[in-house]
Design a protein around this motif. Structure first.
Motif, PDB file in Angstrom:
ATOM      1  N   LEU A 152     -32.948  -8.278   1.639  1.00 43.92           N
ATOM      2  CA  LEU A 152     -33.418  -8.830   2.911  1.00 43.92           C
ATOM      3  C   LEU A 152     -34.930  -9.021   2.966  1.00 43.92           C
ATOM      4  CD1 LEU A 152     -31.092  -6.809   5.320  1.00 43.92           C
ATOM      5  CD2 LEU A 152     -30.836  -9.184   4.560  1.00 43.92           C
ATOM      6  N   GLY A 153     -35.608  -8.861   1.842  1.00 42.43           N
ATOM      7  CA  GLY A 153     -37.044  -9.130   1.815  1.00 42.43           C
ATOM      8  C   GLY A 153     -37.890  -8.025   2.407  1.00 42.43           C
ATOM      9  N   LEU A 154     -37.496  -6.775   2.177  1.00 41.08           N
ATOM     10  CA  LEU A 154     -38.250  -5.626   2.679  1.00 41.08           C
ATOM     11  C   LEU A 154     -39.138  -5.008   1.602  1.00 41.08           C
ATOM     12  CD1 LEU A 154     -35.373  -3.877   4.668  1.00 41.08           C
ATOM     13  CD2 LEU A 154     -37.151  -5.400   5.572  1.00 41.08           C
ATOM     14  N   GLY A 155     -39.106  -5.556   0.394  1.00 40.86           N
ATOM     15  CA  GLY A 155     -39.749  -4.911  -0.747  1.00 40.86           C
ATOM     16  C   GLY A 155     -41.233  -4.679  -0.597  1.00 40.86           C
ATOM     17  N   GLN A 156     -41.962  -5.642  -0.046  1.00 40.48           N
ATOM     18  CA  GLN A 156     -43.408  -5.467   0.091  1.00 40.48           C
ATOM     19  C   GLN A 156     -43.738  -4.277   0.977  1.00 40.48           C
ATOM     20  OE1 GLN A 156     -44.951  -9.200   1.571  1.00 40.48           O
ATOM     21  NE2 GLN A 156     -45.158 -10.058  -0.493  1.00 40.48           N
ATOM     22  N   ILE A 157     -43.024  -4.138   2.073  1.00 38.80           N
ATOM     23  CA  ILE A 157     -43.288  -3.038   3.007  1.00 38.80           C
ATOM     24  C   ILE A 157     -42.821  -1.715   2.409  1.00 38.80           C
ATOM     25  CG2 ILE A 157     -42.864  -2.154   5.336  1.00 38.80           C
ATOM     26  CD1 ILE A 157     -42.297  -5.091   6.162  1.00 38.80           C
ATOM     27  N   ASN A 210     -42.627 -14.310   6.807  1.00 36.74           N
ATOM     28  CA  ASN A 210     -41.211 -14.286   7.177  1.00 36.74           C
ATOM     29  C   ASN A 210     -40.660 -12.863   7.203  1.00 36.74           C
ATOM     30  OD1 ASN A 210     -40.893 -17.076   7.539  1.00 36.74           O
ATOM     31  ND2 ASN A 210     -40.551 -17.405   5.351  1.00 36.74           N
ATOM     32  N   SER A 211     -41.137 -12.012   6.303  1.00 40.98           N
ATOM     33  CA  SER A 211     -40.713 -10.619   6.318  1.00 40.98           C
ATOM     34  C   SER A 211     -41.208  -9.922   7.576  1.00 40.98           C
ATOM     35  CB  SER A 211     -41.239  -9.892   5.071  1.00 40.98           C
ATOM     36  OG  SER A 211     -40.657 -10.415   3.900  1.00 40.98           O
ATOM     37  N   ARG A 254     -41.868 -11.340  10.451  1.00 40.93           N
ATOM     38  CA  ARG A 254     -41.091 -11.847  11.579  1.00 40.93           C
ATOM     39  C   ARG A 254     -39.687 -11.245  11.609  1.00 40.93           C
ATOM     40  NH1 ARG A 254     -42.847 -18.195  10.731  1.00 40.93           N
ATOM     41  NH2 ARG A 254     -44.756 -18.132  12.000  1.00 40.93           N
ATOM     42  N   PHE A 255     -39.099 -11.065  10.435  1.00 38.08           N
ATOM     43  CA  PHE A 255     -37.763 -10.476  10.361  1.00 38.08           C
ATOM     44  C   PHE A 255     -37.759  -9.054  10.907  1.00 38.08           C
ATOM     45  CE2 PHE A 255     -34.937  -7.917   7.421  1.00 38.08           C
ATOM     46  CZ  PHE A 255     -33.778  -8.124   8.161  1.00 38.08           C
ATOM     47  N   VAL A 256     -38.700  -8.231  10.465  1.00 37.43           N
ATOM     48  CA  VAL A 256     -38.751  -6.838  10.892  1.00 37.43           C
ATOM     49  C   VAL A 256     -39.011  -6.742  12.394  1.00 37.43           C
ATOM     50  CG1 VAL A 256     -40.103  -4.717  10.684  1.00 37.43           C
ATOM     51  CG2 VAL A 256     -39.424  -5.964   8.624  1.00 37.43           C
ATOM     52  N   ARG A 257     -39.980  -7.511  12.865  1.00 29.76           N
ATOM     53  CA  ARG A 257     -40.262  -7.486  14.308  1.00 29.76           C
ATOM     54  C   ARG A 257     -39.075  -8.021  15.100  1.00 29.76           C
ATOM     55  NH1 ARG A 257     -46.332 -10.033  14.567  1.00 29.76           N
ATOM     56  NH2 ARG A 257     -47.542  -8.093  14.682  1.00 29.76           N
ATOM     57  N   GLY A 258     -38.481  -9.111  14.618  1.00 28.53           N
ATOM     58  CA  GLY A 258     -37.364  -9.717  15.333  1.00 28.53           C
ATOM     59  C   GLY A 258     -36.179  -8.778  15.432  1.00 28.53           C
ATOM     60  N   TRP A 259     -35.909  -8.031  14.362  1.00 32.95           N
ATOM     61  CA  TRP A 259     -34.812  -7.063  14.375  1.00 32.95           C
ATOM     62  C   TRP A 259     -35.107  -5.949  15.373  1.00 32.95           C
ATOM     63  CZ3 TRP A 259     -29.947  -6.508  13.408  1.00 32.95           C
ATOM     64  CH2 TRP A 259     -29.386  -5.247  13.204  1.00 32.95           C
ATOM     65  N   ARG A 260     -36.338  -5.446  15.372  1.00 32.57           N
ATOM     66  CA  ARG A 260     -36.700  -4.413  16.348  1.00 32.57           C
ATOM     67  C   ARG A 260     -36.538  -4.937  17.769  1.00 32.57           C
ATOM     68  NH1 ARG A 260     -42.013  -2.976  17.717  1.00 32.57           N
ATOM     69  NH2 ARG A 260     -42.247  -5.240  17.924  1.00 32.57           N
ATOM     70  N   ALA A 288     -25.747 -13.579  13.941  1.00 29.87           N
ATOM     71  CA  ALA A 288     -26.408 -14.858  13.653  1.00 29.87           C
ATOM     72  C   ALA A 288     -27.812 -14.629  13.105  1.00 29.87           C
ATOM     73  CB  ALA A 288     -26.463 -15.705  14.926  1.00 29.87           C
ATOM     74  N   PHE A 289     -28.501 -13.658  13.665  1.00 33.60           N
ATOM     75  CA  PHE A 289     -29.849 -13.319  13.200  1.00 33.60           C
ATOM     76  C   PHE A 289     -29.824 -12.916  11.732  1.00 33.60           C
ATOM     77  CE2 PHE A 289     -33.093 -10.061  12.460  1.00 33.60           C
ATOM     78  CZ  PHE A 289     -34.258 -10.684  12.922  1.00 33.60           C
ATOM     79  N   MET A 290     -28.839 -12.103  11.346  1.00 32.14           N
ATOM     80  CA  MET A 290     -28.775 -11.618   9.974  1.00 32.14           C
ATOM     81  C   MET A 290     -28.382 -12.735   9.012  1.00 32.14           C
ATOM     82  SD  MET A 290     -29.654  -8.883   8.629  1.00 32.14           S
ATOM     83  CE  MET A 290     -29.708  -8.049  10.229  1.00 32.14           C
ATOM     84  N   SER A 291     -27.489 -13.619   9.424  1.00 37.29           N
ATOM     85  CA  SER A 291     -27.116 -14.743   8.570  1.00 37.29           C
ATOM     86  C   SER A 291     -28.300 -15.668   8.329  1.00 37.29           C
ATOM     87  CB  SER A 291     -25.959 -15.529   9.211  1.00 37.29           C
ATOM     88  OG  SER A 291     -24.797 -14.739   9.312  1.00 37.29           O
ATOM     89  N   ARG A 292     -29.090 -15.909   9.367  1.00 35.83           N
ATOM     90  CA  ARG A 292     -30.284 -16.757   9.207  1.00 35.83           C
ATOM     91  C   ARG A 292     -31.266 -16.112   8.252  1.00 35.83           C
ATOM     92  NH1 ARG A 292     -29.757 -17.228  14.834  1.00 35.83           N
ATOM     93  NH2 ARG A 292     -31.467 -15.749  15.165  1.00 35.83           N
ATOM     94  N   ARG A 293     -31.416 -14.808   8.360  1.00 29.48           N
ATOM     95  CA  ARG A 293     -32.379 -14.122   7.491  1.00 29.48           C
ATOM     96  C   ARG A 293     -31.971 -14.230   6.029  1.00 29.48           C
ATOM     97  NH1 ARG A 293     -37.171 -13.362   5.660  1.00 29.48           N
ATOM     98  NH2 ARG A 293     -37.454 -11.403   4.525  1.00 29.48           N
ATOM     99  N   GLU A 294     -30.690 -14.058   5.744  1.00 32.22           N
ATOM    100  CA  GLU A 294     -30.275 -14.153   4.340  1.00 32.22           C
ATOM    101  C   GLU A 294     -30.533 -15.548   3.794  1.00 32.22           C
ATOM    102  OE1 GLU A 294     -26.562 -13.356   1.280  1.00 32.22           O
ATOM    103  OE2 GLU A 294     -26.402 -14.703   3.001  1.00 32.22           O
ATOM    104  N   ARG A 295     -30.204 -16.587   4.570  1.00 33.18           N
ATOM    105  CA  ARG A 295     -30.435 -17.964   4.095  1.00 33.18           C
ATOM    106  C   ARG A 295     -31.919 -18.216   3.888  1.00 33.18           C
ATOM    107  NH1 ARG A 295     -26.537 -19.067   8.008  1.00 33.18           N
ATOM    108  NH2 ARG A 295     -28.121 -19.850   9.461  1.00 33.18           N
ATOM    109  N   GLN A 296     -32.738 -17.706   4.799  1.00 34.07           N
ATOM    110  CA  GLN A 296     -34.184 -17.908   4.689  1.00 34.07           C
ATOM    111  C   GLN A 296     -34.748 -17.202   3.466  1.00 34.07           C
ATOM    112  OE1 GLN A 296     -36.885 -15.438   7.105  1.00 34.07           O
ATOM    113  NE2 GLN A 296     -37.644 -17.353   7.980  1.00 34.07           N
ATOM    114  N   HIS A 297     -34.280 -15.974   3.223  1.00 37.11           N
ATOM    115  CA  HIS A 297     -34.834 -15.169   2.132  1.00 37.11           C
ATOM    116  C   HIS A 297     -34.289 -15.563   0.766  1.00 37.11           C
ATOM    117  CE1 HIS A 297     -36.487 -11.824  -0.053  1.00 37.11           C
ATOM    118  NE2 HIS A 297     -35.294 -11.315  -0.319  1.00 37.11           N
TER     119      HIS A 297
END
Length: 405
Positions: A34-39, A316-317, A319-325, A344-353
């Motif tokens: 899900l693109g959390l690696g940098q954090i 994008n990472s 935005r994903f973390v903030r959006g999930w919170r 829907a939020f999670m499906s969009r994130r996978e396609r984006q990442h």
């Protein structure tokens, strides 16, 4: 992965280490879906500087320099260093203390030698005298005369690639290592002091003097780790909060995969949908006891992460973390299992990442799904770091009778 590890004649402690190593390698399958690696990695770097997920045993931090020191005195140092690292495989196998041995199955065909895996940590903790040295440099420059202007105040002496306080290699190394990975007390004390010197104020340094619990699943579940104070304590609390927050996203993503997998008619896995529904429900129940999302300073943690990285987090990472919170704060977690907006939020994130590599909606990729894609909670290298620390504490607690046995 199939288990090929031999259990015969293993003590209970060795069996514990074996289990840890099996879990460790299983956890490495938990890719950054899900693109959390940098954090995640920046938090781990702050908690446990200089470490990586590839570490297995602390004594490699001595094996590598010992092999390189010995090879540097030979006519063909590069070839000899390679041979000595492979000799270590057989010597440690023969010792009986081989949990975490690199090359246990591959033997001399091992591709990634310990020096490649541990070089960054050797640099970070001053075991190498110059952090800019490559493996070739360490072999080429060890022991050469420093006469000339290039060496400044060192002129007229011999260059040492390795710390001059490095403990001596045991007699017969690398062909014979009777104690295997068991550190001698002086070796353990020396490694502890490197951590205290080079990682002062970190949780890693704190745990170099406070023994962690052998079976603790995460640093915030370990009494010794929880006793840290100051900035390290604040970072540990933030690390726990971030892990708790994002574990729900990881579980929901895997639930969506499980549902599509079963709806597509695949049955190699036994009802993964129900398993992830149960795990996500438990997470929803437990989250309030782990973090208060309405008061926790997520932005403060992200700012600290960027300071550690020295560069911005992927937008994008962020935005994903903030959006999930924000989604959890607005809609709550009570009905998250069936929450259409969260899905829907999670499906969009996978396609984006992941783009074309996304599994959701891709039958071909769903067919190869292994039943878990990054579903484990973030623990910031804890299994590997805990193993290194336990090796050091075991060595410090080793009596002369044990060392001479």
């Amino acid at each position: 992965m199939p288990s090929l590890i031999a259990w015969l004649d293993a003590s209970s402690e060795e069996q514990r280490r074996m289990r840890d190593l099996i879990r460790l390698f299983a956890e490495r399958e938990s890719r950054d879906e899900l693109g959390l690696g940098q954090i995640r990695d920046a938090i781990a770097d702050s908690l446990f500087p200089g470490t990586s997920t590839l570490l297995t045993r602390a004594r490699y931090l001595l094996f590598v320099p010992w092999a390189y020191q010995k090879a540097s005195r030979r006519p063909n140092p590069a070839a000899d260093a390679d041979r000595y690292e492979r000799d270590i495989i057989h010597a440690v196998k023969d010792s009986g203390d081989y949990a975490g041995l690199l090359g246990m199955q591959a033997g001399e065909a091992l591709k990634n030698l310990p020096s490649a895996i541990y070089w960054s940590m050797l640099r970070h903790y001053g075991i190498l005298t110059d952090a800019s040295l490559s493996r070739d440099d360490a072999l080429r420059l060890e022991g050469i005369s420093t006469s000339g202007d290039d060496f400044g105040e060192m002129s007229g002496t011999r260059f040492h690639a390795w710390s001059t306080t490095l403990p001596s290699a045991p007699v017969g190394f690398p062909k014979s290592i009777p104690d295997g990975f068991s550190l001698q007390p002086d070796e353990a004390a020396w490694l502890r002091d490197r951590i205290l010197d080079e990682a002062a104020g970190s949780l890693f340094a704190h745990l170099a003097v406070r023994r962690p619990t052998a079976e603790s699943p995460a640093p915030w579940a370990d009494a010794a780790a929880l006793s840290v104070d100051g900035e390290a304590h604040e970072l540990l609390a933030d690390a726990h909060a971030f892990s708790a927050l994002m574990h729900g996203a990881q579980l929901l993503y895997n639930l969506l995969l499980a549902e599509e997998y079963q709806d597509a008619g695949y049955d190699r896995l036994a009802d993964p949908r129900e398993g992830f529904r149960e795990r996500l429900t438990r997470w929803s129940d437990d989250l309030p006891s782990m973090v208060d999302l309405t008061t926790w300073d997520l932005d403060g943690l992200l700012a600290r992460v960027e300071l550690t990285r020295g560069s911005p987090i992927n937008l994008n990472s962020r935005r994903f973390v903030r959006g999930w919170r924000d989604l959890l704060v607005e809609q709550g977690t009570d009905e998250l299992v069936d929450n259409a907006a969260a899905r829907a939020f999670m499906s969009r994130r996978e396609r984006q990442h992941k783009g074309a590599q996304a599994r959701l909606g891709n039958r071909a990729r769903l067919a190869t799904w292994g039943g878990s894609s990054g579903a484990g909670a973030l623990v910031y290298r804890w299994p590997q770091v805990r193993g290194i620390l336990l090796d050091i504490h075991d060595g410090l607690e080793r009596t002369p009778e044990m060392a001479n046995a």
